[in-house]
Design a protein around this motif. Structure first.
Motif, PDB file in Angstrom:
ATOM      1  N   GLU A   1     -70.554  61.994  29.426  1.00  0.00           N
ATOM      2  CA  GLU A   1     -69.977  61.786  28.103  1.00  0.00           C
ATOM      3  C   GLU A   1     -69.290  60.435  28.063  1.00  0.00           C
ATOM      4  N   SER A   2     -69.430  59.733  26.930  1.00  0.00           N
ATOM      5  CA  SER A   2     -68.804  58.416  26.773  1.00  0.00           C
ATOM      6  C   SER A   2     -67.534  58.472  25.932  1.00  0.00           C
ATOM      7  N   ASP A   3     -67.255  59.617  25.299  1.00  0.00           N
ATOM      8  CA  ASP A   3     -66.080  59.767  24.442  1.00  0.00           C
ATOM      9  C   ASP A   3     -64.928  60.353  25.264  1.00  0.00           C
ATOM     10  N   ALA A   4     -63.965  59.511  25.643  1.00  0.00           N
ATOM     11  CA  ALA A   4     -62.869  59.942  26.506  1.00  0.00           C
ATOM     12  C   ALA A   4     -62.014  61.017  25.850  1.00  0.00           C
ATOM     13  N   GLU A   5     -61.850  60.930  24.543  1.00  0.00           N
ATOM     14  CA  GLU A   5     -61.037  61.926  23.842  1.00  0.00           C
ATOM     15  C   GLU A   5     -61.702  63.303  23.912  1.00  0.00           C
ATOM     16  N   ALA A   6     -63.010  63.343  23.734  1.00  0.00           N
ATOM     17  CA  ALA A   6     -63.733  64.609  23.831  1.00  0.00           C
ATOM     18  C   ALA A   6     -63.618  65.186  25.233  1.00  0.00           C
TER      19      ALA A   6
END
Length: 209
Positions: free
Chosen positions: A104-109
């Protein structure tokens, strides 16, 4: 809110009625806390027939669509599975006994899903999604749509491996099953679906004079 009851209603009204007959998959969907994998202020809608937001760029795939994708993939305990964005799919596959990695590239997710994924034994890799960080996978899954066929993903499958994803370059996408063969790939269309498209996989615009 009684999430356990909501989970059962989801499986009964959105999964089973759409010809998802795999008992192991149904059991995994009944066990995984979908409400823990979306934006905390949207947990109330985790089991509704909607794509529940996780972050500004990520959402949970419709239960119907994900369950149909996973049944088509025919996951088996002990297989190595790579999920390219989609903590819910990763947790469900882990519940089914697969060795799962989420890229995953979305750190918040990732921050939202970390406790649930850790408890499920999912390995997490924070990296861009244009290509897998390793290869030799039995199964690749994505909860987000791709605008073009992701050849780099398919190249990361072992021979006999499968990828299930939605290819979408217009209003409606096509869920597809790709299989790696010694000669290349085969592809079978499954059903229509409209998950959000993964922007980082969009081809760069081509200019000509």
């Amino acid at each position: 809110m009684d999430f356990q009851t909501a989970r059962k209603v989801m499986v009964d009204s959105q999964v089973r009625v759409n010809d998802v007959t795999d008992r192991a998959l149904q059991a995994a969907l009944l066990a995984v806390p979908r409400e823990a994998l979306c934006a905390p202020d949207r947990a109330f809608s985790a089991y509704a027939e909607v794509e529940v937001p996780v972050t500004a760029t990520r959402s949970l795939m419709l239960p119907r669509d994900l369950s149909k994708l996973l049944m088509a993939a025919a996951p088996k305990p002990g297989e190595r599975a790579l999920v390219m964005s989609g903590a819910y799919a990763a947790a469900v596959l882990a519940q089914m006994g697969l060795d799962v990695t989420l890229q995953e590239s979305d750190a918040e997710a990732l921050a939202i899903s970390a406790p649930t994924l850790s408890a499920a034994g999912v390995t997490v890799v924070e990296a861009p999604l244009d290509r897998p960080q390793s290869d030799g996978w039995d199964l690749i899954v994505s909860e987000v749509a791709v605008p073009v066929r992701p050849d780099a993903w398919l190249d990361a499958l072992k021979v006999g491996g499968r990828a299930v994803l939605v290819e979408r370059n217009g209003p409606v996408g096509k869920a597809s099953l790709h299989m790696r063969t010694p000669e290349g790939w085969s592809r079978r269309q499954l059903f229509d679906a409209t998950p959000p498209v993964l922007d980082e996989l969009r081809p760069e615009p081509a200019f000509s004079l």
